[in-house]
Design an enzyme around this catalytic site. Structure first.
Site, PDB file in Angstrom:
ATOM      1  N   CYS A 115       0.814  -1.225   0.000  1.00 43.83           N
ATOM      2  CA  CYS A 115       0.000   0.000   0.000  1.00 43.83           C
ATOM      3  C   CYS A 115       0.847   1.274   0.000  1.00 43.83           C
ATOM      4  O   CYS A 115       0.375   2.330  -0.398  1.00 43.83           O
ATOM      5  CB  CYS A 115      -0.943   0.010   1.199  1.00 43.83           C
ATOM      6  SG  CYS A 115      -2.143  -1.332   1.130  1.00 43.83           S
ATOM      7  N   HIS A 249      -3.358   7.437   2.375  1.00 49.45           N
ATOM      8  CA  HIS A 249      -3.733   6.129   1.839  1.00 49.45           C
ATOM      9  C   HIS A 249      -5.156   5.824   2.307  1.00 49.45           C
ATOM     10  O   HIS A 249      -5.515   6.075   3.447  1.00 49.45           O
ATOM     11  CB  HIS A 249      -2.764   5.067   2.346  1.00 49.45           C
ATOM     12  CG  HIS A 249      -3.190   3.670   2.025  1.00 49.45           C
ATOM     13  ND1 HIS A 249      -3.618   3.304   0.765  1.00 49.45           N
ATOM     14  CD2 HIS A 249      -3.267   2.551   2.794  1.00 49.45           C
ATOM     15  CE1 HIS A 249      -3.939   2.017   0.784  1.00 49.45           C
ATOM     16  NE2 HIS A 249      -3.737   1.540   1.993  1.00 49.45           N
ATOM     17  N   ASN A 279     -10.028   0.088  -0.546  1.00 49.23           N
ATOM     18  CA  ASN A 279      -8.565   0.134  -0.474  1.00 49.23           C
ATOM     19  C   ASN A 279      -7.999  -0.390  -1.791  1.00 49.23           C
ATOM     20  O   ASN A 279      -8.088  -1.580  -2.082  1.00 49.23           O
ATOM     21  CB  ASN A 279      -8.094  -0.732   0.703  1.00 49.23           C
ATOM     22  CG  ASN A 279      -6.584  -0.691   0.883  1.00 49.23           C
ATOM     23  OD1 ASN A 279      -5.858  -0.194   0.029  1.00 49.23           O
ATOM     24  ND2 ASN A 279      -6.115  -1.233   2.000  1.00 49.23           N
TER      25      ASN A 279
END
Ligand code: UT7
Length: 322
Positions: A115, A249, A279
């Site tokens: 990520c 994020h 996500n």
């Protein structure tokens, strides 16, 4: 290393056409729209079509970023793709993107920091440009996370989505006081088995599925994020109040809110897309940047903080004068 600053000249993004809602998911696993929204803030995610690969998403986002900059692929000599879901074990997805965009010169490679991949990729491109290894870079975060989900595991399959975002990075013009001001990158491999795939080429000769100790990730996330944000602010002599935009994020709205509160950021300065994209791992920050640039929030001269945290654990932040 020179003190040359490198700007983000343009942004582009691509989301697959298919939208999957929480109600759609509730038909697959024992979950509900209410649980998912309450625990994560996610309402929907985009899912790549059959035969649509990470390189397709990445090339589409890259194409958009080039178009928004008024540039051709010939004007770029570096492609960096941050991804955890490459088309193949090798070659790098960046090489496939290079072929799809029709680029035969320069260099192309992938970055794997899960990520945090896009923040790592921006730092890498910034260093290459500073060192003269490249003149202009196309930096992409792209994922088809849907391909590595266990669609029977309700603790993970509700969290992720597919997409891609891209930026063009190039040296600031003489006298232009903007660009990437500072970056902090971190990792701590002692946490690798809290968020991982239970397979891979060397260990199982398969790709595996995402496995996560969600609570453990959650427990570390806010502290790790705020540490690198403070480091970058300190390195540049800025304070939280100087920030125009915080582009985190997009893993979970509760993590974003927790970090925002700890930093003392007013919610209206925080860019949130997790509700629509879920996500998207390495794609989440450039997708959020694209959203806030396209809707006119992020403007030339604004001070923008990007940050991410994920598998490894890896984490990082970068402060950019837009
Ligand atoms: O980029 C970094 C990647 N990852 C993350 O950022 C994820 C970080 N972690 C999280 O976002 C959260 O930990 C989750 C959203 C994954 C989970 O939220 P939580 O508040 O930590 O829930 P929990 O794991 O404590 O689960 C609470 C309950 C459990 O039931 P019991 O044991 O209390 O009866 C779970 O079995 O919720 C249950 N549960 C679900 N229920 C409905 C877990 N997943 C689901 C689901 N639908 N999808």
């Amino acid at each position: 290393m020179t003190d040359q600053k490198n700007i983000i000249r343009s942004v582009g993004a691509y989301l697959p056409a298919r939208v999957m809602t929480n109600d759609d998911l509730a038909k697959l696993v024992d979950t509900s729209d209410e649980w998912i929204q309450q625990r994560t803030g996610i309402k929907q995610r985009h899912i790549a079509a059959e035969g649509e690969n990470t390189s397709d998403l990445a090339a589409a986002a890259g194409h958009k970023a080039l178009e928004n900059a008024g540039l051709e692929i010939a004007d770029v000599d570096l492609i960096v793709v941050a991804t955890t879901t490459p088309d193949m074990t090798f070659p790098a997805t960046a090489a496939v993107v290079q072929q799809k965009l029709g680029m035969h010169h320069g260099a192309a490679f992938d970055i794997q920091a899960v990520c945090s991949g896009f923040v790592y990729a921006v730092a890498t491109a910034d260093s290459y440009l500073k060192n003269g290894l490249a003149k202009r870079a196309l930096v992409i975060g792209a994922e088809t996370a849907s391909r590595i989900l266990d669609w029977n595991d309700r603790t993970t399959c509700v969290l992720f989505g597919d997409g891609a975002g891209a930026v063009i990075m190039e040296p600031a013009k003489p006298g232009e006081d903007r660009g990437v001001l500072a970056t902090a990158l971190r990792s701590d491999g002692q946490h690798w088995n809290k968020l991982y795939t239970d397979g891979g080429p060397s260990s199982t000769q398969s790709m595996g599925h995402i496995r996560m100790e969600g609570k453990e990730v959650f427990k570390h996330a806010v502290g790790m994020i705020t540490d690198v944000v403070y480091k970058v602010l300190e390195d540049t002599g800025h304070t939280i109040d100087d920030l125009d935009w915080f582009v985190p994020h997009q893993a979970n709205k509760r993590i974003i809110d927790g970090a925002g509160q700890k930093l003392g950021l007013p919610p209206e300065k925080v860019v949130v897309t997790v509700d629509r994209h879920a996500n998207t791992s390495a794609a989440s920050v450039p997708l959020a940047l694209n959203t806030a640039v396209a809707d006119g929030r992020i403007k030339r001269g604004d001070l923008v903080m990007i940050e991410a945290m994920g598998g490894g654990f890896t984490w990082g932040a970068s402060l950019i004068r837009w």
